[in-house]
Design a protein around this motif. Sequence first.
Motif, PDB file in Angstrom:
ATOM      1  N   UNK A  71      -8.232  -5.685  -1.100  1.00 48.71           N
ATOM      2  CA  UNK A  71      -9.152  -6.632  -1.744  1.00 48.71           C
ATOM      3  C   UNK A  71      -8.591  -7.081  -3.098  1.00 48.71           C
ATOM      4  N   UNK A  72      -8.081  -6.124  -3.840  1.00 55.46           N
ATOM      5  CA  UNK A  72      -7.512  -6.426  -5.153  1.00 55.46           C
ATOM      6  C   UNK A  72      -6.306  -7.362  -4.997  1.00 55.46           C
ATOM      7  N   UNK A  73      -5.446  -7.081  -4.044  1.00 56.02           N
ATOM      8  CA  UNK A  73      -4.278  -7.924  -3.810  1.00 56.02           C
ATOM      9  C   UNK A  73      -4.692  -9.328  -3.367  1.00 56.02           C
ATOM     10  N   UNK A  74      -5.708  -9.435  -2.519  1.00 56.69           N
ATOM     11  CA  UNK A  74      -6.206 -10.721  -2.043  1.00 56.69           C
ATOM     12  C   UNK A  74      -6.802 -11.514  -3.203  1.00 56.69           C
TER      13      UNK A  74
ATOM     14  N   UNK B 284      -3.490   4.696   7.320  1.00 58.34           N
ATOM     15  CA  UNK B 284      -4.927   4.673   7.612  1.00 58.34           C
ATOM     16  C   UNK B 284      -5.384   3.268   7.997  1.00 58.34           C
ATOM     17  N   UNK B 285      -4.966   2.249   7.236  1.00 60.45           N
ATOM     18  CA  UNK B 285      -5.360   0.865   7.539  1.00 60.45           C
ATOM     19  C   UNK B 285      -4.806   0.439   8.891  1.00 60.45           C
TER      20      UNK B 285
ATOM     21  N   UNK C 169      -7.275   2.073   0.698  1.00 61.16           N
ATOM     22  CA  UNK C 169      -6.421   1.002   1.224  1.00 61.16           C
ATOM     23  C   UNK C 169      -7.160  -0.327   1.279  1.00 61.16           C
ATOM     24  N   UNK C 170      -8.397  -0.300   1.725  1.00 60.24           N
ATOM     25  CA  UNK C 170      -9.203  -1.528   1.755  1.00 60.24           C
ATOM     26  C   UNK C 170      -9.408  -2.073   0.341  1.00 60.24           C
TER      27      UNK C 170
ATOM     28  N   UNK D 128       0.844  -1.201   0.000  1.00 59.86           N
ATOM     29  CA  UNK D 128       0.000   0.000   0.000  1.00 59.86           C
ATOM     30  C   UNK D 128       0.874   1.245   0.000  1.00 59.86           C
ATOM     31  N   UNK D 129       0.293   2.355  -0.409  1.00 59.53           N
ATOM     32  CA  UNK D 129       1.013   3.631  -0.321  1.00 59.53           C
ATOM     33  C   UNK D 129       1.165   3.977   1.166  1.00 59.53           C
TER      34      UNK D 129
END
Length: 170
Positions: free
Chosen positions: A159-162, A122-123, A154-155, A115-116
């Motif tokens: 999700x995309x990475x998962x 934030x996450x 971030x969420x 993530x950035x």
Amino acid sequence: MTDTSFQRLSAQMIDYIPHLRRYARSLVRTKDQADDLVQDCIERALSKISLYQPDTNLRAWLFTIMRNISITQARKEHLRRGYAAERQAIGRRSEAPSQAHTIALKESLRMLKELSPGERQAVTLLGVHDLSYEEAANISGLPVGTMKSRLSRGRQRLRTLTDSDDQASD
């Protein structure tokens, strides 16, 4: 204490054994426990014979020793049972070690690194540390709306990475 007075007291103690057995039976549940209590009482009395005051009631002294032993044993048993119940309760909540949890944690940390920096912050603050939007915004020095949008992005990225990991493993 001389040998003759020790032998005389020992013989008197033997005479009191039937009385001690009856009293022990009233203190404990079984005949075996009563016999053990009598044995403990006689053993304690013989080891502490120097504390016996001559010309006092030997029977009362023996009964007092037996009562004190019984009370001490009951207290120890109560503590032992409480400890055993506590250990069982702890044991029920534990589960067998699983590598799946370790793997999932490592994968989550790997994805978090992708993530950035703003999304990761934030996450981490909102998702991991379970802070409110206001608390996270105060810590980061950002407006609440910015924290909300970074968390949302971030969420979505997680999700995309998962999903991409799931497709790669199929």
